[in-house]
Scaffold this motif. Structure first.
Motif, PDB file in Angstrom:
ATOM      1  N   UNK A  16       0.840  -1.201   0.000  1.00  0.00           N
ATOM      2  CA  UNK A  16       0.000   0.000   0.000  1.00  0.00           C
ATOM      3  C   UNK A  16       0.872   1.248   0.000  1.00  0.00           C
ATOM      4  N   UNK A  19       2.380   1.795  -3.372  1.00  0.00           N
ATOM      5  CA  UNK A  19       1.356   2.240  -4.293  1.00  0.00           C
ATOM      6  C   UNK A  19       0.976   3.690  -3.996  1.00  0.00           C
ATOM      7  N   UNK A  20       0.863   3.994  -2.682  1.00  0.00           N
ATOM      8  CA  UNK A  20       0.490   5.349  -2.292  1.00  0.00           C
ATOM      9  C   UNK A  20       1.501   6.359  -2.788  1.00  0.00           C
ATOM     10  N   UNK A  22       3.387   6.246  -5.344  1.00  0.00           N
ATOM     11  CA  UNK A  22       3.654   6.199  -6.770  1.00  0.00           C
ATOM     12  C   UNK A  22       3.480   7.605  -7.362  1.00  0.00           C
TER      13      UNK A  22
END
Lengths: 204, 204
Positions: A16, A19-20, A22
């Protein structure tokens, strides 16, 4: 709402946190107001995080100076004198970009736009900014002044953690496809429809 | 484009100048991003003109602090120390408005929202700000925490040259009817759809 839950948890092998964090490619398009204003507003958030901000305005007139430019230049000065926030660079196409020696190329907008994009590509390769605001960059894309496939590939393959926001009407479908976040601003009602002209402090 | 020609010249007995300088009621609505960001971006322009800005955030949590608040508070400090730009006040509903003695009324959001609107009405009557940013004020209107007809009448009849921008989803049709400028932000694509959460510097 800032802390929403994602609708889907993707099967992309990222945590997470990864991804956060990115880097995002964002597009503000559509015929309504607020495309550039929201992008410069993002600049305020970025400044507050200490990010290095690069604004590239693909506008024709060098005389044009929006209030946001004064504000972001003030914030850059606050950064330089107090260390608060991040550094801001503001470049305008106008009659030749500030880094360029070619002045008086005012009439060749296509060449100036291509030169602006070439500089942005170099900066992306060097990871020079944390947030790039490419204001009204959809128009050079639309008018064929830059190669859309090359632009999209360069943006998609940019290294590190560099956020990019592009504003302007008629965003190319290939750009929209590549973007992580696309917002369309739709005009419902505008004072110019009833005969009112733009005014200082609101329109610029 | 900033200096567009109006589509219609109205028969309202006003000169172009009078019409141009008419105070605006603006609404940023719709499910997309950029409603508040564009409103705070307007705040940058207003600051640059030396306008007195009042921000009223109708959000529940007092803990919430967006980057724009830090930036506008920094700009307020620049104004106080150098005279550049205008003064900025930032008020948040949270656990009671800053001007109120009633702390701990955190649970009664309806009462807090009504109190916030009452204060804004008083300020409008006194012509205390040049730009009012009523962030997420569509929700107290939607939930019946304030009387929509009274709000609209007060906004419509406000004295002097006070600009107002209201943000939030689901703007009431009566507000849209009264507004001079309405922009709808539509989400085309959002990272949360593909499992990405909001991130610092972008979402706040």
């Amino acid at each position: 709402m800032p802390k929403g839950q994602p609708l889907v948890v993707p099967d992309d092998g990222l945590t997470t946190r990864q991804r956060r964090n990115r880097p995002l490619l964002m597009v503000h398009t559509g015929p309504g107001k607020g495309k550039s204003t929201a992008a410069f507003g993002l600049g305020m958030r970025a400044w507050n995080q200490g990010w290095r901000i690069g604004v590239f305005q693909f506008v024709k007139s060098a005389k044009w100076r929006v209030g946001e430019q004064s504000v972001l230049e003030t914030l850059d000065e606050v950064h330089r004198t107090t260390g608060q926030g991040g550094p801001v660079e503001w470049h305008k196409m106008g009659s030749g970009w500030s880094w360029s020696r070619k002045q008086g190329s005012e009439d060749d907008h296509a060449a100036a736009a291509a030169e602006g994009w070439a500089e942005i590509s170099r900066r992306l390769a060097r990871e020079e900014h944390d947030l790039y605001i490419l204001d009204e960059f959809t128009y050079p894309m639309k008018w064929g002044w830059v190669d859309v496939d090359e632009v999209v590939a360069t943006l998609r393959d940019r290294p590190g953690r560099q956020h990019v926001v592009i504003t302007g009407r008629d965003a190319d479908p290939r750009l929209i496809e590549a973007a992580d976040l696309v917002t369309e601003m739709t005009k419902i009602k505008h004072p110019m429809d009833v005969g009112q002209k733009g005014q200082r402090g609101i329109e610029w």
